[in-house]
Design a protein around this motif. Structure first.
Motif, PDB file in Angstrom:
ATOM      1  N   VAL A  67       0.537  -1.594  -0.279  1.00  9.62           N
ATOM      2  CA  VAL A  67       0.015   0.380  -0.097  1.00  9.62           C
ATOM      3  C   VAL A  67       0.708   1.308   0.107  1.00  9.62           C
ATOM      4  CG1 VAL A  67      -1.697  -1.121   1.188  1.00  9.62           C
ATOM      5  CG2 VAL A  67      -0.208   0.119   2.424  1.00  9.62           C
ATOM      6  N   ILE A  68       0.408   2.127  -0.420  1.00  5.77           N
ATOM      7  CA  ILE A  68       1.430   3.940  -0.078  1.00  5.77           C
ATOM      8  C   ILE A  68       0.569   5.519  -0.188  1.00  5.77           C
ATOM      9  CG2 ILE A  68       0.500   4.057  -2.678  1.00  5.77           C
ATOM     10  CD1 ILE A  68       3.520   5.680  -3.330  1.00  5.77           C
ATOM     11  N   HIS A  69       0.389   5.854   0.581  1.00  8.58           N
ATOM     12  CA  HIS A  69      -0.221   7.282   0.695  1.00  8.58           C
ATOM     13  C   HIS A  69       0.441   7.943   0.340  1.00  8.58           C
ATOM     14  CE1 HIS A  69      -1.292  10.090   3.310  1.00  8.58           C
ATOM     15  NE2 HIS A  69      -2.055   9.283   4.496  1.00  8.58           N
ATOM     16  N   ASN A  70      -1.501   8.932  -0.411  1.00  8.88           N
ATOM     17  CA  ASN A  70      -0.526  10.367  -0.880  1.00  8.88           C
ATOM     18  C   ASN A  70       0.858  11.177  -0.864  1.00  8.88           C
ATOM     19  OD1 ASN A  70      -2.171  10.890  -3.387  1.00  8.88           O
ATOM     20  ND2 ASN A  70      -2.477  12.922  -2.297  1.00  8.88           N
ATOM     21  N   ASN A  71       1.227  10.547   0.374  1.00  9.07           N
ATOM     22  CA  ASN A  71       2.745  11.353   0.837  1.00  9.07           C
ATOM     23  C   ASN A  71       3.415  10.669   0.252  1.00  9.07           C
ATOM     24  OD1 ASN A  71       2.693   9.546   2.169  1.00  9.07           O
ATOM     25  ND2 ASN A  71       2.398  10.751   4.393  1.00  9.07           N
ATOM     26  N   GLY A  72       3.054   9.295   0.030  1.00 11.38           N
ATOM     27  CA  GLY A  72       4.269   8.534  -0.588  1.00 11.38           C
ATOM     28  C   GLY A  72       5.483   7.586   0.179  1.00 11.38           C
ATOM     29  N   THR A  73       4.923   7.533   1.812  1.00 15.69           N
ATOM     30  CA  THR A  73       4.700   6.538   2.581  1.00 15.69           C
ATOM     31  C   THR A  73       4.831   4.863   1.982  1.00 15.69           C
ATOM     32  OG1 THR A  73       4.537   8.136   4.200  1.00 15.69           O
ATOM     33  CG2 THR A  73       4.612   5.366   5.024  1.00 15.69           C
ATOM     34  N   ARG A 126      10.793  -7.955  -3.145  1.00 14.47           N
ATOM     35  CA  ARG A 126      10.060  -8.713  -4.537  1.00 14.47           C
ATOM     36  C   ARG A 126       9.818  -7.620  -5.176  1.00 14.47           C
ATOM     37  NH1 ARG A 126       8.203 -13.225  -4.927  1.00 14.47           N
ATOM     38  NH2 ARG A 126       6.654 -12.608  -2.812  1.00 14.47           N
ATOM     39  N   PHE A 127       8.795  -7.278  -4.614  1.00 19.41           N
ATOM     40  CA  PHE A 127       7.864  -6.147  -5.037  1.00 19.41           C
ATOM     41  C   PHE A 127       8.001  -4.811  -4.583  1.00 19.41           C
ATOM     42  CE2 PHE A 127       4.015  -9.646  -4.820  1.00 19.41           C
ATOM     43  CZ  PHE A 127       5.268 -10.355  -5.641  1.00 19.41           C
ATOM     44  N   THR A 128       7.410  -3.906  -5.838  1.00 17.78           N
ATOM     45  CA  THR A 128       7.772  -2.184  -5.559  1.00 17.78           C
ATOM     46  C   THR A 128       6.099  -1.463  -5.757  1.00 17.78           C
ATOM     47  OG1 THR A 128       9.847  -2.388  -6.295  1.00 17.78           O
ATOM     48  CG2 THR A 128       8.676  -0.055  -6.485  1.00 17.78           C
ATOM     49  N   ILE A 129       5.545  -1.147  -4.719  1.00 20.76           N
ATOM     50  CA  ILE A 129       4.673  -0.485  -5.196  1.00 20.76           C
ATOM     51  C   ILE A 129       4.935   1.467  -5.623  1.00 20.76           C
ATOM     52  CG2 ILE A 129       4.553   0.561  -3.122  1.00 20.76           C
ATOM     53  CD1 ILE A 129       1.312   0.054  -3.288  1.00 20.76           C
ATOM     54  N   SER A 130       4.313   2.048  -6.621  1.00 13.86           N
ATOM     55  CA  SER A 130       4.038   2.864  -6.583  1.00 13.86           C
ATOM     56  C   SER A 130       3.196   3.540  -7.591  1.00 13.86           C
ATOM     57  CB  SER A 130       5.146   3.059  -8.389  1.00 13.86           C
ATOM     58  OG  SER A 130       5.022   2.750  -9.643  1.00 13.86           O
ATOM     59  N   GLN A 131       3.020   5.132  -7.559  1.00 10.03           N
ATOM     60  CA  GLN A 131       1.483   5.615  -7.666  1.00 10.03           C
ATOM     61  C   GLN A 131       1.766   6.680  -8.854  1.00 10.03           C
ATOM     62  OE1 GLN A 131       0.251   8.115  -4.571  1.00 10.03           O
ATOM     63  NE2 GLN A 131       1.994   8.125  -3.958  1.00 10.03           N
ATOM     64  N   ASP A 132       1.385   7.198 -10.113  1.00 14.33           N
ATOM     65  CA  ASP A 132       1.591   8.177 -10.666  1.00 14.33           C
ATOM     66  C   ASP A 132       0.642   8.565 -10.816  1.00 14.33           C
ATOM     67  OD1 ASP A 132       2.601   8.453 -14.833  1.00 14.33           O
ATOM     68  OD2 ASP A 132       1.681  10.387 -12.876  1.00 14.33           O
ATOM     69  N   LYS A 133       0.681  10.289 -10.565  1.00 16.67           N
ATOM     70  CA  LYS A 133      -0.308  11.258  -9.550  1.00 16.67           C
ATOM     71  C   LYS A 133      -1.080  11.831 -10.486  1.00 16.67           C
ATOM     72  CE  LYS A 133       1.217  12.204  -4.526  1.00 16.67           C
ATOM     73  NZ  LYS A 133       2.066  13.108  -4.024  1.00 16.67           N
ATOM     74  N   PRO A 134      -0.210  12.016 -11.423  1.00 17.83           N
ATOM     75  CA  PRO A 134      -1.335  13.162 -12.528  1.00 17.83           C
ATOM     76  C   PRO A 134      -1.806  12.130 -13.452  1.00 17.83           C
ATOM     77  CG  PRO A 134       0.876  13.611 -12.814  1.00 17.83           C
ATOM     78  CD  PRO A 134       1.205  12.600 -11.660  1.00 17.83           C
ATOM     79  N   GLU A 135      -1.216  11.036 -13.521  1.00 18.41           N
ATOM     80  CA  GLU A 135      -2.262   9.975 -14.581  1.00 18.41           C
ATOM     81  C   GLU A 135      -3.328   8.776 -13.778  1.00 18.41           C
ATOM     82  OE1 GLU A 135      -1.824   9.665 -18.036  1.00 18.41           O
ATOM     83  OE2 GLU A 135      -0.353  11.503 -17.738  1.00 18.41           O
ATOM     84  N   ASN A 136      -3.312   9.169 -12.641  1.00 20.11           N
ATOM     85  CA  ASN A 136      -4.511   8.504 -11.749  1.00 20.11           C
ATOM     86  C   ASN A 136      -3.905   7.649 -11.637  1.00 20.11           C
ATOM     87  OD1 ASN A 136      -5.571   9.507  -9.997  1.00 20.11           O
ATOM     88  ND2 ASN A 136      -7.411   9.610 -11.145  1.00 20.11           N
ATOM     89  N   THR A 137      -2.923   6.969 -11.887  1.00 14.12           N
ATOM     90  CA  THR A 137      -2.404   5.724 -11.887  1.00 14.12           C
ATOM     91  C   THR A 137      -1.640   5.126 -10.526  1.00 14.12           C
ATOM     92  OG1 THR A 137      -0.291   5.723 -13.077  1.00 14.12           O
ATOM     93  CG2 THR A 137      -2.797   5.796 -14.421  1.00 14.12           C
ATOM     94  N   LEU A 138      -1.332   3.619 -10.159  1.00 14.40           N
ATOM     95  CA  LEU A 138      -0.422   3.072  -9.231  1.00 14.40           C
ATOM     96  C   LEU A 138      -0.247   1.234 -10.190  1.00 14.40           C
ATOM     97  CD1 LEU A 138      -0.731   2.360  -6.133  1.00 14.40           C
ATOM     98  CD2 LEU A 138      -2.456   0.956  -5.946  1.00 14.40           C
TER      99      LEU A 138
END
Length: 127
Positions: free
Chosen positions: A50-56, A66-78
């Protein structure tokens, strides 16, 4: 209407990689948590990353390193990059988003925190 749509699942051999994506429509990711959960047949749904909007970020012990979560705020994708996949990673993977306040005692990896869910994408890892 809020929609979360996952893509990127598939079948790979043990040690392989997959990248899952989730696109949100109908709202902008809010100042709360969002993330990935999975559910294998006969098992309860479990938090993966899981990821918070602040990047945590928070990861389940079974996927750390092994896994990495990321978010692209402008594109509204996870996204969820999954490397060194193992047969025990086989499950339906769901994207989830929290868009409203909830009991702060509910941990971010607890599915009860999330009020919107995608339809799921299957990940199958063969040995």
């Amino acid at each position: 209407q809020v929609q979360l749509v996952e893509s990127g699942g598939g079948s790979v051999q043990s040690g392989g990689s997959l990248r899952l994506s989730c696109t949100a429509s109908g709202y902008t990711y809010s100042n709360h948590w969002k993330g990935w959960f999975r559910q294998a047949p006969g098992k309860k749904r479990e938090g993966v990353a899981v990821i918070h909007n602040n990047g945590t970020t928070i990861y389940a012990d079974s996927v750390k390193g092994r896994f990495t979560i990321s978010q692209d705020k402008p594109e509204n994708t996870l996204a969820l990059q999954m490397n060194n996949l193992k047969p025990e990673d086989t499950a339906m993977y769901y994207c989830a988003a929290q868009t409203m306040r909830t009991n702060p005692a509910i941990q971010p990896l607890n599915a009860m925190r999330y009020n919107y869910w995608g339809q799921g994408t299957q990940v199958t890892v063969s040995s």
